[in-house]
Motif scaffolding. Structure first.
Motif, PDB file in Angstrom:
ATOM      1  N   ASN A  79      57.464  33.175  51.700  1.00 15.91           N
ATOM      2  CA  ASN A  79      57.368  34.123  50.589  1.00 15.91           C
ATOM      3  C   ASN A  79      58.461  33.885  49.550  1.00 15.91           C
ATOM      4  O   ASN A  79      58.236  34.080  48.350  1.00 15.91           O
ATOM      5  N   ARG A  80      59.645  33.463  50.008  1.00 12.54           N
ATOM      6  CA  ARG A  80      60.693  33.124  49.044  1.00 12.54           C
ATOM      7  C   ARG A  80      60.275  31.912  48.204  1.00 12.54           C
ATOM      8  O   ARG A  80      60.508  31.877  46.982  1.00 12.54           O
ATOM      9  N   ARG A  81      59.677  30.918  48.843  1.00  9.91           N
ATOM     10  CA  ARG A  81      59.183  29.757  48.078  1.00  9.91           C
ATOM     11  C   ARG A  81      58.126  30.182  47.076  1.00  9.91           C
ATOM     12  O   ARG A  81      58.098  29.702  45.934  1.00  9.91           O
ATOM     13  N   TRP A  82      57.223  31.055  47.507  1.00  5.88           N
ATOM     14  CA  TRP A  82      56.167  31.543  46.624  1.00  5.88           C
ATOM     15  C   TRP A  82      56.761  32.250  45.410  1.00  5.88           C
ATOM     16  O   TRP A  82      56.349  32.003  44.265  1.00  5.88           O
ATOM     17  N   LEU A  83      57.727  33.124  45.643  1.00  5.49           N
ATOM     18  CA  LEU A  83      58.353  33.844  44.535  1.00  5.49           C
ATOM     19  C   LEU A  83      59.018  32.879  43.562  1.00  5.49           C
ATOM     20  O   LEU A  83      58.882  33.015  42.340  1.00  5.49           O
ATOM     21  N   ARG A  84      59.708  31.917  44.097  1.00  8.04           N
ATOM     22  CA  ARG A  84      60.384  30.939  43.238  1.00  8.04           C
ATOM     23  C   ARG A  84      59.391  30.242  42.317  1.00  8.04           C
ATOM     24  O   ARG A  84      59.666  30.035  41.120  1.00  8.04           O
ATOM     25  N   ALA A  85      58.218  29.911  42.829  1.00 10.71           N
ATOM     26  CA  ALA A  85      57.205  29.222  42.037  1.00 10.71           C
ATOM     27  C   ALA A  85      56.595  30.114  40.962  1.00 10.71           C
ATOM     28  O   ALA A  85      56.036  29.610  39.979  1.00 10.71           O
ATOM     29  N   GLN A  86      56.689  31.437  41.124  1.00  8.09           N
ATOM     30  CA  GLN A  86      56.102  32.370  40.166  1.00  8.09           C
ATOM     31  C   GLN A  86      57.078  32.843  39.091  1.00  8.09           C
ATOM     32  O   GLN A  86      56.678  33.516  38.145  1.00  8.09           O
ATOM     33  N   SER A  87      58.379  32.541  39.226  1.00  3.98           N
ATOM     34  CA  SER A  87      59.421  33.288  38.516  1.00  3.98           C
ATOM     35  C   SER A  87      59.796  32.787  37.134  1.00  3.98           C
ATOM     36  O   SER A  87      60.505  33.490  36.404  1.00  3.98           O
ATOM     37  N   ALA A  88      59.376  31.600  36.730  1.00  2.00           N
ATOM     38  CA  ALA A  88      59.839  31.024  35.461  1.00  2.00           C
ATOM     39  C   ALA A  88      59.585  31.984  34.299  1.00  2.00           C
ATOM     40  O   ALA A  88      58.448  32.418  34.066  1.00  2.00           O
ATOM     41  N   GLY A  89      60.649  32.339  33.600  1.00  3.39           N
ATOM     42  CA  GLY A  89      60.544  33.188  32.426  1.00  3.39           C
ATOM     43  C   GLY A  89      60.270  34.651  32.702  1.00  3.39           C
ATOM     44  O   GLY A  89      60.072  35.431  31.757  1.00  3.39           O
ATOM     45  N   CYS A  90      60.263  35.063  33.962  1.00  2.00           N
ATOM     46  CA  CYS A  90      59.872  36.428  34.332  1.00  2.00           C
ATOM     47  C   CYS A  90      61.081  37.347  34.530  1.00  2.00           C
ATOM     48  O   CYS A  90      62.168  36.911  34.886  1.00  2.00           O
ATOM     49  N   ARG A  91      60.817  38.645  34.330  1.00  2.00           N
ATOM     50  CA  ARG A  91      61.776  39.698  34.700  1.00  2.00           C
ATOM     51  C   ARG A  91      61.435  40.122  36.124  1.00  2.00           C
ATOM     52  O   ARG A  91      60.340  40.647  36.355  1.00  2.00           O
ATOM     53  N   VAL A  92      62.350  39.908  37.059  1.00  2.00           N
ATOM     54  CA  VAL A  92      62.078  40.119  38.480  1.00  2.00           C
ATOM     55  C   VAL A  92      62.947  41.261  39.009  1.00  2.00           C
ATOM     56  O   VAL A  92      64.173  41.254  38.831  1.00  2.00           O
ATOM     57  N   LEU A  93      62.311  42.211  39.666  1.00  2.00           N
ATOM     58  CA  LEU A  93      63.006  43.325  40.311  1.00  2.00           C
ATOM     59  C   LEU A  93      62.883  43.164  41.815  1.00  2.00           C
ATOM     60  O   LEU A  93      61.772  43.079  42.345  1.00  2.00           O
ATOM     61  N   ASN A  94      64.015  43.139  42.519  1.00  2.00           N
ATOM     62  CA  ASN A  94      64.052  42.999  43.974  1.00  2.00           C
ATOM     63  C   ASN A  94      64.592  44.294  44.566  1.00  2.00           C
ATOM     64  O   ASN A  94      65.806  44.565  44.508  1.00  2.00           O
ATOM     65  N   LEU A  95      63.702  45.105  45.141  1.00  2.00           N
ATOM     66  CA  LEU A  95      64.089  46.375  45.745  1.00  2.00           C
ATOM     67  C   LEU A  95      64.444  46.178  47.212  1.00  2.00           C
ATOM     68  O   LEU A  95      63.837  45.358  47.890  1.00  2.00           O
TER      69      LEU A  95
END
Length: 306
Positions: free
Chosen positions: A126-142
């Motif tokens: 899931n960490r790999r998946w998130l990394r692949a989705q994150s370019a240019g994004c605003r990410v909130l980690n609760l």
């Protein structure tokens, strides 16, 4: 002497993974119902769900040696209702703090900061998946813990990473992980507060995110009152929906043992209804943490807001 089922588990991993000096890998998962083992570079960390015998202790030393880890540590996993100050831990003289790698990222591990040394290996895919989705994004980690998801989002090119956790200790630990990887923590945000309180503030200010990661505990006490996943998940999801941009992604996960994957998905869809959200395409768990035991398997779901 290594028990036969431990040796079989190790042989399976060696057939699928290289185990380099600083690598992290789960060596025992569902193969032993009472003991799990994470190999975290120089330390093999054993999670013991019952008090280990002297034979187990001897086997742990042999097992660590077999994978070229000079140290090992056995941590007794207490029931949640017991006194958290009653702590049983036995080790070979493992260091108080050390580093190990997951892929191209390094993490700090600590021996005396709770029942885990600092990284949940069942979330690796899931960490790999998130990394692949994150370019240019605003990410909130609760409920961000030591920032594994946050670190991967930042390395994946997120324009903004916001980590929220009640514990300042864990947030400082997250900053340490950022620094280990040459990522400026000051370019991102770390909030020591209740996730629900933070979400209310974002909703009032009109602050929005492109990706929200939410891996809450089953039960926790906070200044805003007790959090219970079973009771409070629905309200938490409604708050997340308020701050998630249209087209945005939400990654949800839990290790709550009273729910299987189907129950978890049903609970989520009761709030984030089908038609308003579509599947976000999470990968399968890596084989070192895969299991058919639904009570001990990580439950996870990614959804994209319509």
């Amino acid at each position: 002497m290594i028990p036969e089922h431990w040796q079989q588990a190790l042989d399976m991993r060696r057939a699928h993974f290289s185990i380099a000096e600083w690598d992290s890998l789960r060596l025992l998962h569902s193969e032993d119902v009472h003991i799990r083992c994470d190999r975290l570079g120089p330390v093999c960390w054993f999670y013991c769900y019952r008090l280990p015998t002297s034979e187990h202790i001897a086997a742990m030393a042999d097992f660590a040696a077999a994978v070229d880890s000079p140290h090992w540590c056995a941590q007794r996993m207490q029931d949640r209702g017991r006194d958290p100050h009653l702590r049983w831990q036995h080790s070979s003289g493992a260091p108080e703090q050390w580093t190990a790698s997951e892929g191209d990222l390094r993490y700090s591990f600590r021996r005396a900061q709770g029942l885990s040394p600092g990284l949940f290996l069942d979330q690796r895919a899931n960490r790999r998946w998130l990394r692949a989705q994150s370019a240019g994004c605003r990410v909130l980690n609760l409920f961000s813990y030591t920032g594994g998801f946050s670190l991967n989002a930042a390395r994946g090119g997120a324009s903004q990473v916001v980590s929220v956790d009640l514990s300042r200790t864990f947030l400082d630990w997250s900053r340490t992980n950022f620094a280990l990887n040459g990522i400026e923590a000051e370019a991102h945000e770390f909030w020591a507060t209740d996730a629900r309180y933070f979400l209310r503030g974002c909703a009032k200010r009109g602050r929005r995110f492109d990706i929200v990661v939410c891996d809450p505990p089953s039960f926790a006490r906070a200044s805003q009152g007790v959090f219970s996943l079973k009771k409070d998940l629905a309200d938490l999801l409604r708050q997340i929906d308020e701050v998630l941009e249209p087209g945005g992604l939400v990654l949800l996960s839990t290790n709550y043992e009273k729910w299987d994957q189907r129950t978890f998905v049903e609970r989520v869809h009761q709030v984030l209804r089908e038609g308003h959200y579509e599947p976000g395409g999470l990968p399968e768990l890596d084989i070192d943490v895969a299991t058919d035991d639904v009570s001990h398997r990580l439950k996870a779901l990614a959804l994209r807001k319509a």
